[in-house]
Design an enzyme around this catalytic site. Structure first.
Site, PDB file in Angstrom:
ATOM      1  N   CYS A 288      40.372 -41.222 -19.912  1.00 31.72           N
ATOM      2  CA  CYS A 288      40.582 -42.833 -20.758  1.00 31.72           C
ATOM      3  C   CYS A 288      41.305 -43.443 -20.347  1.00 31.72           C
ATOM      4  CB  CYS A 288      41.227 -42.456 -22.100  1.00 31.72           C
ATOM      5  SG  CYS A 288      42.143 -40.733 -20.899  1.00 31.72           S
TER       6      CYS A 288
ATOM      7  N   GLU B  29      44.783 -42.073 -29.757  1.00 28.54           N
ATOM      8  CA  GLU B  29      44.720 -42.185 -28.719  1.00 28.54           C
ATOM      9  C   GLU B  29      43.286 -42.445 -28.318  1.00 28.54           C
ATOM     10  OE1 GLU B  29      47.401 -41.342 -25.702  1.00 28.54           O
ATOM     11  OE2 GLU B  29      49.185 -40.646 -28.154  1.00 28.54           O
TER      12      GLU B  29
HETATM   13  P1  NAD Z   1      34.401 -41.274 -30.177  1.00 28.84           P
HETATM   14  O1  NAD Z   1      35.160 -41.763 -31.002  1.00 28.84           O
HETATM   15  O2  NAD Z   1      32.959 -41.369 -30.223  1.00 28.84           O
HETATM   16  O3  NAD Z   1      34.921 -39.019 -31.227  1.00 28.84           O
HETATM   17  C1  NAD Z   1      35.760 -38.775 -31.020  1.00 28.84           C
HETATM   18  C2  NAD Z   1      36.561 -37.351 -32.338  1.00 28.84           C
HETATM   19  O4  NAD Z   1      36.020 -38.512 -33.181  1.00 28.84           O
HETATM   20  C3  NAD Z   1      35.102 -36.861 -31.942  1.00 28.84           C
HETATM   21  O5  NAD Z   1      35.346 -35.457 -32.212  1.00 28.84           O
HETATM   22  C4  NAD Z   1      33.900 -37.567 -32.784  1.00 28.84           C
HETATM   23  O6  NAD Z   1      33.028 -36.417 -33.849  1.00 28.84           O
HETATM   24  C5  NAD Z   1      34.638 -38.331 -34.369  1.00 28.84           C
HETATM   25  N1  NAD Z   1      34.170 -39.491 -34.406  1.00 28.84           N
HETATM   26  C6  NAD Z   1      32.607 -39.900 -34.037  1.00 28.84           C
HETATM   27  N2  NAD Z   1      32.650 -40.587 -35.497  1.00 28.84           N
HETATM   28  C7  NAD Z   1      33.101 -40.275 -36.001  1.00 28.84           C
HETATM   29  C8  NAD Z   1      33.095 -40.937 -37.503  1.00 28.84           C
HETATM   30  N3  NAD Z   1      32.862 -42.097 -37.610  1.00 28.84           N
HETATM   31  N4  NAD Z   1      35.032 -41.090 -38.276  1.00 28.84           N
HETATM   32  C9  NAD Z   1      35.488 -40.055 -37.873  1.00 28.84           C
HETATM   33  N5  NAD Z   1      34.944 -39.355 -37.018  1.00 28.84           N
HETATM   34  C10 NAD Z   1      34.506 -39.557 -35.784  1.00 28.84           C
HETATM   35  O7  NAD Z   1      35.016 -41.106 -28.765  1.00 28.84           O
HETATM   36  P2  NAD Z   1      34.287 -39.936 -27.416  1.00 28.84           P
HETATM   37  O8  NAD Z   1      33.299 -40.334 -27.448  1.00 28.84           O
HETATM   38  O9  NAD Z   1      34.003 -38.831 -28.043  1.00 28.84           O
HETATM   39  O10 NAD Z   1      35.399 -40.127 -26.499  1.00 28.84           O
HETATM   40  C11 NAD Z   1      35.161 -41.014 -25.351  1.00 28.84           C
HETATM   41  C12 NAD Z   1      36.318 -42.199 -26.221  1.00 28.84           C
HETATM   42  O11 NAD Z   1      37.853 -41.717 -26.006  1.00 28.84           O
HETATM   43  C13 NAD Z   1      36.734 -43.690 -24.949  1.00 28.84           C
HETATM   44  O12 NAD Z   1      36.931 -44.684 -25.692  1.00 28.84           O
HETATM   45  C14 NAD Z   1      38.407 -43.001 -24.303  1.00 28.84           C
HETATM   46  O13 NAD Z   1      38.968 -43.929 -23.345  1.00 28.84           O
HETATM   47  C15 NAD Z   1      38.902 -42.295 -25.436  1.00 28.84           C
HETATM   48  N6  NAD Z   1      39.830 -41.551 -24.890  1.00 28.84           N
HETATM   49  C16 NAD Z   1      40.831 -41.385 -25.356  1.00 28.84           C
HETATM   50  C17 NAD Z   1      42.005 -40.825 -24.517  1.00 28.84           C
HETATM   51  C18 NAD Z   1      43.316 -41.455 -24.699  1.00 28.84           C
HETATM   52  O14 NAD Z   1      44.150 -40.260 -24.694  1.00 28.84           O
HETATM   53  N7  NAD Z   1      43.992 -41.869 -24.732  1.00 28.84           N
HETATM   54  C19 NAD Z   1      41.604 -40.198 -24.367  1.00 28.84           C
HETATM   55  C20 NAD Z   1      39.988 -39.209 -23.861  1.00 28.84           C
HETATM   56  C21 NAD Z   1      39.455 -40.092 -24.332  1.00 28.84           C
END
Ligand code: NAD
Length: 490
Positions: A254, A220
């Protein structure tokens, strides 16, 4: 109780995983009553922790009103749990499938079996609903769950950990806290399914890590969701929906409208109506109690840079609702900002904005709009505002996006019976609805042969019965008698 606090060593993660694996092997498929009981426990826990959740989220963001957390997260979680409980019997029901002529009177059916251990990785922007709805879906499908919330909302993640530790045994549901390093280890575990919600960039890394064990994924992700306003369709309802969709949670949604495509004749009316609507929603401007702050200094700086970059490249920037006589003292507030005359040289038209900035782009024809959308990565959501059905159908038919909202923004997420997910760079797979249940279940096809059936007679040495079967299935016209073995037309 959950066993592990941060920092967690990879071997501890594996131990936790193995504990759930053993539990799954000894009790693989909970019946409907156990699943419903678990859903009810989760529902009660969320309601019991309501105050703590609201307080923690507001502290993590700098400000977020209890109403917003209630409406945008808690209500959605409770509604999703109730939906799953109500539909569970139907979702779990064995499905009869068609049986071919030669296999009658056998039976074919699909059994939706729990996959086993589901990994859930969540972002910070809706830290409760984006952990609890995947969790509820996984539980409904009879699985065990390991959950990793975001490090950017540490207070909320602590509450989640405590709440779930008090509610479930670790072998059923376990919470792992940590940042990117823990996330990287977590995404390398041999889950039976991994649901990742987060950025497209991290999604790529997660997919790579999951590929080591060929773990099936639901991704997602994010992206730039356009809002298309039909010519002459600037009205109260439209503007309320767009402002609600854009500024809820300070734009950190998002599926928030990322940029607006407005007819060139309507641009000034749009800007005025947007500004007026923001003033009605948030009478005290960015310091209004209902206006959510930006989650971190890093994201605040990123948004400032996007605006500055656009300004330097010729855009007109309008900060709405700011009273120059009143100093903004609350941390990380960011005024609702319009970027007029945005163009493709500006970073704001390439990066997902994820904040209260709305670029306004103009168009002359709807074909231009469709081309513009299609020339960019497929968005997570697309919004169309207008009552021109032909135009609406053309937009829907000729563009591809995760979901669509017509005359509303972001409300599709609250429709529990609709699949929710992106496509391509905005995501892979979906949850919510029966799609969520099925994503976390293994659709096991079972064929039960009957004592008597024609198929039982189809074996070597082949003779007239085999010929008959082939004529019945392949037809007489396509004669395949070249090898002389098949004599057609008997
Ligand atoms: P992110 O990708 O930075 O982090 C998401 C998760 O991944 C967190 O738990 C984080 O600790 C972990 N993470 C970070 N780096 C990682 C790595 N290298 N390897 C594995 N895990 C890692 O996202 P964010 O900043 O927390 O959220 C914002 C993003 O999420 C935006 O792009 C938004 O559009 C998206 N989002 C999508 C939805 C959806 O349902 N499609 C919903 C909410 C947010």
């Amino acid at each position: 109780m959950n066993a592990f606090a941060e920092p967690i060593h990879p071997s501890q993660l594996e131990a936790l995983f193995n504990q759930q694996r053993q539990a799954f092997l000894s009790q693989p498929a909970p019946d409907i009553s156990k699943r419903k009981a678990q859903l009810a426990m989760l529902r009660s826990a969320v309601l019991a922790f309501r105050d703590e959740i609201e307080t923690a989220i507001s502290a993590d963001f700098g400000n977020r009103s209890r109403h917003e957390t209630g409406i945008m997260e808690l209500a959605g979680v409770v509604q999703a749990i109730d939906y799953l409980s109500r539909k569970l019997r139907r979702f779990m029901k064995r499905q009869r499938r068609h049986v071919g002529l030669f296999y009658r009177a056998g039976q074919a059916y699909v059994e939706y079996q729990p996959k086993g251990i589901i990994g859930v990785m969540a972002p910070w922007n809706y830290p409760i609903s984006l952990t609890m709805i995947p969790l509820a879906t996984a539980i409904a499908a009879g699985n065990r769950v390991m959950l990793k919330p975001s490090e950017l909302t540490p207070r909320t993640s602590e509450v989640i950990k405590r709440m779930l530790a008090e509610t479930f045994a670790t072998e059923d549901v376990a919470v792992v806290l940590g940042g990117p390093a823990v996330g990287a280890e977590f995404s390398g575990l041999p889950f039976d399914h991994l649901l990742f919600t987060g950025s497209t960039q991290v999604g790529r890394q997660v997919m790579k890590a999951a590929s080591d064990h060929l773990v099936p994924l639901t991704l997602e992700l994010g992206g730039k969701s356009p809002v298309i306003v039909s010519q002459g369709h600037i009205n109260d309802q439209t503007m309320k929906s767009i402002v609600f969709g854009k500024l809820s949670n300070g734009g950190q949604t998002c599926v928030a409208p990322d940029y607006a495509l407005v007819h060139e004749d309507d641009r000034d009316a749009f800007v005025k109506a947007y500004t007026d609507t923001v003033a009605r929603f948030y009478p005290d401007g960015p310091t209004s109690v209902d206006y959510t702050s930006i989650v971190s200094d890093g994201h605040h700086a990123r948004l400032l840079n996007l605006v500055e970059d656009a300004r330097q490249k010729g855009a007109k920037v309008i900060e709405t609702g700011v009273n120059p006589e009143r100093a903004i003292t609350r941390i990380r507030t960011f005024a609702p900002t319009l970027i007029i005359d945005a163009n493709d040289q500006m970073a704001v038209m390439h990066e997902e904005i994820f904040g209260p900035i709305l670029p306004v782009c103009t168009y002359r024809t709807i074909d231009e709009v469709i081309e513009y959308v299609n020339n960019r990565p497929r968005p997570l959501a697309l919004y169309y505002f207008g009552y021109d059905n032909d135009e609406r159908d053309a937009v829907l038919r000729r563009t591809t996006s995760g979901n669509v909202g017509v005359n509303n923004a972001i409300m599709h997420v609250a429709q529990d019976d609709l699949p929710f997910g992106g496509i391509g760079p905005s995501g892979m797979g979906a949850y919510h609805g029966i799609e969520g249940f099925r994503a976390m279940s293994h659709a096991k096809g079972v064929f039960v042969q009957s004592r008597w059936s024609l198929a039982r007679l189809l074996h070597a040495p082949f003779g007239s019965l085999a010929n008959f079967a082939l004529v019945m299935t392949l037809g007489r016209s396509r004669k395949r008698a070249a090898d002389g073995k098949i004599k057609l037309g008997f």
